[in-house]
Design an enzyme around this catalytic site. Structure first.
Site, PDB file in Angstrom:
ATOM      1  N   GLY A 131       0.836  -1.198   0.000  1.00  0.00           N
ATOM      2  CA  GLY A 131       0.000   0.000   0.000  1.00  0.00           C
ATOM      3  C   GLY A 131       0.866   1.240   0.000  1.00  0.00           C
ATOM      4  N   LEU A 132       0.241   2.386  -0.119  1.00  0.00           N
ATOM      5  CA  LEU A 132       0.959   3.653  -0.143  1.00  0.00           C
ATOM      6  C   LEU A 132       1.658   3.931   1.188  1.00  0.00           C
ATOM      7  CD1 LEU A 132      -1.770   5.861  -1.879  1.00  0.00           C
ATOM      8  CD2 LEU A 132       0.431   5.198  -2.888  1.00  0.00           C
ATOM      9  N   SER A 133       2.641   4.801   1.133  1.00  0.00           N
ATOM     10  CA  SER A 133       3.268   5.266   2.367  1.00  0.00           C
ATOM     11  C   SER A 133       2.206   5.938   3.227  1.00  0.00           C
ATOM     12  CB  SER A 133       4.384   6.271   2.033  1.00  0.00           C
ATOM     13  OG  SER A 133       4.957   6.789   3.214  1.00  0.00           O
ATOM     14  N   GLY A 134       2.149   5.573   4.499  1.00  0.00           N
ATOM     15  CA  GLY A 134       1.154   6.143   5.398  1.00  0.00           C
ATOM     16  C   GLY A 134      -0.157   5.399   5.423  1.00  0.00           C
ATOM     17  N   SER A 135      -0.237   4.273   4.724  1.00  0.00           N
ATOM     18  CA  SER A 135      -1.501   3.521   4.693  1.00  0.00           C
ATOM     19  C   SER A 135      -1.673   2.624   5.912  1.00  0.00           C
ATOM     20  CB  SER A 135      -1.576   2.680   3.413  1.00  0.00           C
ATOM     21  OG  SER A 135      -0.507   1.743   3.355  1.00  0.00           O
ATOM     22  N   GLY A 136      -0.624   2.470   6.703  1.00  0.00           N
ATOM     23  CA  GLY A 136      -0.725   1.676   7.935  1.00  0.00           C
ATOM     24  C   GLY A 136      -0.160   0.275   7.828  1.00  0.00           C
ATOM     25  N   LYS A 137       0.733   0.056   6.876  1.00  0.00           N
ATOM     26  CA  LYS A 137       1.299  -1.295   6.656  1.00  0.00           C
ATOM     27  C   LYS A 137       2.101  -1.771   7.867  1.00  0.00           C
ATOM     28  CE  LYS A 137       3.629   0.055   3.109  1.00  0.00           C
ATOM     29  NZ  LYS A 137       3.192   1.472   3.245  1.00  0.00           N
ATOM     30  N   SER A 138       3.026  -0.945   8.335  1.00  0.00           N
ATOM     31  CA  SER A 138       3.877  -1.345   9.466  1.00  0.00           C
ATOM     32  C   SER A 138       3.067  -1.502  10.746  1.00  0.00           C
ATOM     33  CB  SER A 138       4.997  -0.318   9.672  1.00  0.00           C
ATOM     34  OG  SER A 138       5.842  -0.263   8.542  1.00  0.00           O
ATOM     35  N   SER A 205       6.098  -1.691  -2.106  1.00  0.00           N
ATOM     36  CA  SER A 205       6.138  -2.584  -3.278  1.00  0.00           C
ATOM     37  C   SER A 205       5.138  -2.133  -4.342  1.00  0.00           C
ATOM     38  CB  SER A 205       5.885  -4.039  -2.862  1.00  0.00           C
ATOM     39  OG  SER A 205       4.779  -4.165  -2.001  1.00  0.00           O
TER      40      SER A 205
END
Length: 301
Positions: A131-138, A205
């Protein structure tokens, strides 16, 4: 001097007896005279051992007696001339070329993925969060790891930024380096899954072909793609690292979502929709993924 079988070995004031010498010796139970380090004579008769020094030799002799029943494959000479119990002899192995690596051979071990999964009581797989940066992946990755850990499941997170602190610290954010970054993480994730671990990879990615290449590394079903479907405006409003602000100011070039594209997945196993007016908690999102893993049987051996 000590007589062992048909050989004479000097044991006085020396520890020069190597295990390789003992292996090469044709060992049989005999009456042995041994001098200790002060050259005082010790008597060892038959199986009555008054010194622990020859215990390794006796153990090897017993091993040879056992192996004689199996064709004598315990002797050093046999190791060098025949294939015995999985040990390669003079037979010519099949060599391979993979990429730029030549003359390599896959070495198979008797302990396989299924054995490791049985030990861990789970199935190894890769949870690929994109997902985009800031989407909450981490954030999701950590919540998911915590939720699975509470259930007694072993996980490991490969976070995009964390991996760039070490393994991928030599890579930039140019297109070719980003592709190599994904490839390396995909290969490492594959190893974790093969170890029976539930590997959670969380990274932007942005390109489908790179994600699909990582999927192709694993057996069917063992790559679970989780798409954080969060609109750009929501991610930019969050901007937890201040990267969108730098990108808008032209200080970061090729930033995904601003001047470089993000290609959303077409057939993700899990899609987590987040909107400005409705943002579920990381714990709730993690439970969605855990429910999927339970339904697919990944939380049992």
């Amino acid at each position: 001097m000590a007589s062992v079988g048909i050989r004479s070995l000097s044991l006085c004031k020396s520890l020069d007896l190597e295990y390789s010498e003992a292996l090469c010796a044709k060992l049989r139970p005999v009456k042995v005279s041994v001098f200790n380090f002060t050259c005082k004579k010790l008597r060892i008769s038959g199986g009555d051992t008054r010194s622990n020094f020859l215990e390794p030799i006796k153990a090897m002799d017993a091993s040879k007696t056992t192996s004689d029943v199996n064709g004598g494959c315990n002797a050093i000479d046999d190791f060098l001339t025949t294939d015995c119990d999985g040990f390669p002899g003079k037979s010519t192995p099949k060599m391979s070329t993979v990429g730029n690596s030549t003359n390599i051979q896959w070495h198979k071990c008797s302990v396989e993925k299924s054995d490791r999964q049985e030990l861990l009581k789970q199935k190894g797989c890769v949870i690929w969060i994109t997902g985009l940066s800031g989407s909450g992946k981490s954030t999701l990755a950590c919540a998911l790891s915590r939720g699975l850990h509470a259930r007694g499941k072993l996980t490991y997170i490969l976070d995009g930024d964390n991996v760039r602190h070490g393994l991928n610290s030599d890579l930039s954010f140019k297109a070719e380096d980003r592709a190599e970054n994904i490839r390396r993480i995909g290969e490492v994730a594959k190893l974790f899954a093969d170890a029976g671990v539930i590997c959670i990879a969380s990274l932007i990615s942005p390109y489908r072909k790179d994600r699909d290449a990582c999927r192709a590394l694993l057996p069917k079903g063992d790559f679970v793609e989780v798409f954080m479907d969060v609109p750009l405006q929501v991610c930019e409003a969050r901007d937890p690292k201040g990267l969108y602000k730098l990108a808008r100011a032209g200080k970061i070039k090729g930033f995904t979502g601003i001047d470089d594209p993000y290609e959303p997945p077409l057939n993700s196993e899990i899609v987590l929709h987040q909107r400005e007016e409705k943002c579920d908690s990381p714990t709730h999102l993690a439970e969605v993924v855990i429910s999927y893993l339970e339904a697919k049987g990944y939380l049992e051996a």
